[in-house]
Design a protein around this motif. Structure first.
Motif, short mmCIF file in Angstrom:
data_model
loop_
_atom_site.label_atom_id
_atom_site.label_comp_id
_atom_site.label_asym_id
_atom_site.label_seq_id
_atom_site.Cartn_x
_atom_site.Cartn_y
_atom_site.Cartn_z
N ALA A 1 0.83 -1.21 0.00
CA ALA A 1 0.00 0.00 0.00
C ALA A 1 0.87 1.26 0.00
CB ALA A 1 -0.93 -0.01 1.21
N LEU A 2 1.90 1.26 0.84
CA LEU A 2 2.77 2.44 0.87
C LEU A 2 3.58 2.55 -0.42
CD1 LEU A 2 3.60 4.86 2.52
CD2 LEU A 2 5.29 3.44 3.69
N GLY A 3 3.92 1.42 -1.03
CA GLY A 3 4.58 1.45 -2.33
C GLY A 3 3.70 2.08 -3.40
N LEU A 4 2.40 1.79 -3.35
CA LEU A 4 1.47 2.41 -4.30
C LEU A 4 1.37 3.92 -4.06
CD1 LEU A 4 -1.35 -0.30 -4.36
CD2 LEU A 4 0.30 0.23 -6.18
N VAL A 5 1.36 4.32 -2.80
CA VAL A 5 1.36 5.76 -2.49
C VAL A 5 2.64 6.39 -3.03
CG1 VAL A 5 1.48 7.45 -0.61
CG2 VAL A 5 -0.17 5.58 -0.50
N ALA A 6 3.77 5.71 -2.84
CA ALA A 6 5.05 6.23 -3.33
C ALA A 6 5.03 6.35 -4.86
CB ALA A 6 6.20 5.33 -2.88
N ALA A 7 4.46 5.36 -5.54
CA ALA A 7 4.38 5.43 -7.00
C ALA A 7 3.52 6.61 -7.43
CB ALA A 7 3.80 4.12 -7.56
N TRP A 8 2.41 6.84 -6.74
CA TRP A 8 1.58 8.00 -7.03
C TRP A 8 2.34 9.30 -6.80
CZ3 TRP A 8 -0.52 11.73 -3.65
CH2 TRP A 8 -1.41 12.61 -4.25
N LEU A 9 3.12 9.35 -5.72
CA LEU A 9 3.92 10.55 -5.44
C LEU A 9 4.97 10.79 -6.53
CD1 LEU A 9 4.39 10.22 -1.58
CD2 LEU A 9 3.07 11.98 -2.78
N VAL A 10 5.57 9.73 -7.01
CA VAL A 10 6.54 9.87 -8.11
C VAL A 10 5.84 10.45 -9.33
CG1 VAL A 10 7.97 8.58 -9.75
CG2 VAL A 10 8.14 8.07 -7.31
N TYR A 11 4.67 9.90 -9.64
CA TYR A 11 3.89 10.42 -10.77
C TYR A 11 3.59 11.90 -10.58
CZ TYR A 11 -0.10 11.35 -13.77
OH TYR A 11 -0.95 11.91 -14.68
N GLU A 12 3.13 12.26 -9.39
CA GLU A 12 2.82 13.66 -9.10
C GLU A 12 4.06 14.55 -9.21
OE1 GLU A 12 -0.12 15.40 -8.36
OE2 GLU A 12 -0.97 13.56 -9.19
N ASN A 13 5.20 14.04 -8.75
CA ASN A 13 6.45 14.82 -8.85
C ASN A 13 6.82 15.08 -10.31
OD1 ASN A 13 6.70 14.88 -6.07
ND2 ASN A 13 8.21 13.24 -5.99
N LEU A 14 6.53 14.13 -11.16
CA LEU A 14 6.89 14.27 -12.57
C LEU A 14 5.89 15.10 -13.37
CD1 LEU A 14 8.10 10.62 -13.28
CD2 LEU A 14 9.52 12.66 -12.95
N THR A 15 4.64 15.13 -12.93
CA THR A 15 3.62 15.78 -13.75
C THR A 15 3.06 17.07 -13.17
OG1 THR A 15 1.86 14.45 -12.76
CG2 THR A 15 2.91 13.59 -14.77
N ALA A 16 3.08 17.22 -11.88
CA ALA A 16 2.46 18.40 -11.26
C ALA A 16 3.48 19.52 -11.11
CB ALA A 16 1.90 18.04 -9.89
N PHE B 1 10.73 9.47 1.54
CA PHE B 1 10.28 8.92 2.81
C PHE B 1 9.28 7.79 2.58
CE2 PHE B 1 7.60 8.98 6.66
CZ PHE B 1 8.59 8.78 7.61
N ALA B 2 8.36 7.96 1.65
CA ALA B 2 7.38 6.92 1.34
C ALA B 2 8.06 5.68 0.76
CB ALA B 2 6.32 7.45 0.38
N VAL B 3 9.02 5.88 -0.14
CA VAL B 3 9.75 4.75 -0.73
C VAL B 3 10.53 4.01 0.37
CG1 VAL B 3 11.64 4.11 -2.28
CG2 VAL B 3 9.88 5.73 -3.04
N ALA B 4 11.22 4.75 1.23
CA ALA B 4 11.99 4.13 2.31
C ALA B 4 11.08 3.38 3.27
CB ALA B 4 12.79 5.20 3.06
N GLY B 5 9.92 3.95 3.58
CA GLY B 5 8.98 3.27 4.46
C GLY B 5 8.48 1.97 3.86
N ALA B 6 8.16 1.99 2.58
CA ALA B 6 7.69 0.78 1.92
C ALA B 6 8.77 -0.29 1.92
CB ALA B 6 7.25 1.09 0.49
N LEU B 7 10.00 0.10 1.62
CA LEU B 7 11.11 -0.86 1.62
C LEU B 7 11.37 -1.41 3.02
CD1 LEU B 7 13.58 0.90 -0.85
CD2 LEU B 7 12.17 -1.14 -1.27
N ALA B 8 11.29 -0.55 4.03
CA ALA B 8 11.51 -1.00 5.41
C ALA B 8 10.44 -1.99 5.84
CB ALA B 8 11.55 0.21 6.35
N LEU B 9 9.18 -1.68 5.54
CA LEU B 9 8.10 -2.60 5.91
C LEU B 9 8.26 -3.95 5.21
CD1 LEU B 9 5.09 -0.13 5.84
CD2 LEU B 9 5.87 -1.42 7.83
N TRP B 10 8.63 -3.90 3.94
CA TRP B 10 8.82 -5.14 3.18
C TRP B 10 9.97 -5.96 3.77
CZ3 TRP B 10 5.84 -7.56 -0.16
CH2 TRP B 10 6.38 -8.62 -0.88
N ALA B 11 11.09 -5.30 4.05
CA ALA B 11 12.25 -6.00 4.60
C ALA B 11 11.95 -6.58 5.98
CB ALA B 11 13.45 -5.06 4.67
N LEU B 12 11.25 -5.84 6.81
CA LEU B 12 10.92 -6.33 8.15
C LEU B 12 9.95 -7.51 8.06
CD1 LEU B 12 10.64 -2.95 10.03
CD2 LEU B 12 12.38 -4.71 10.37
#
Length: 131
Positions: free
Chosen positions: A25-40, A54-65
């Motif tokens: 879920a956080l990875g999807l939020v991060a992907a949306w943020l990347v899209y927004e960074n590129l288009t907005a 921060f969102a990407v790091a959180g998603a990676l941390a949750l996955w690794a844990l």
């Protein structure tokens, strides 16, 4: 270190499943943020990039844990609990901001995963009991 061949107890399996779901879920939020960074048009691109990182790091941390707990690495439990406890203030501020429909379930999720990670069966499976 020997690996326990017994199947993981139900609380540990659920905790790993929920941590993995949070990572997705956080990875999807991060992907949306990347899209927004590129288009907005960003008023503050530095802040936008930091929030995305921060969102990407959180998603990676949750996955690794989640993966580490799935492999019964006891050292992953405390950081996973800390990340779950971080859902409490996030959810509280969502409730205060009028997003109770999202904030309350986030807080409940954090408490539930903490409970699963602190369950006696999980503690035994991670080898954290002396008896």
């Amino acid at each position: 270190m020997t690996i326990d061949s017994d199947p993981a107890p139900s609380p540990l399996r659920w905790a790993v499943l929920l941590l993995s779901g949070e990572a997705v879920a956080l990875g999807l939020v991060a992907a949306w943020l990347v899209y927004e960074n590129l288009t907005a048009e960003a008023l503050d691109p530095t802040s936008a990039l930091l929030i995305t990182a921060f969102a990407v790091a959180g998603a990676l941390a949750l996955w690794a844990l989640g993966r580490a707990l799935g492999r019964r690495r006891a050292g992953a439990r405390a950081p996973a609990i800390v990340l779950q406890l971080m859902l409490l203030p996030i959810g509280w501020y969502m409730v205060q901001g009028g997003l109770g429909w999202l904030g309350v379930p986030l807080m409940a999720l954090g408490v539930a995963v903490c409970g699963l990670l602190l369950a006696p069966a999980t503690t035994r499976a991670l080898g954290l009991l002396d008896h």
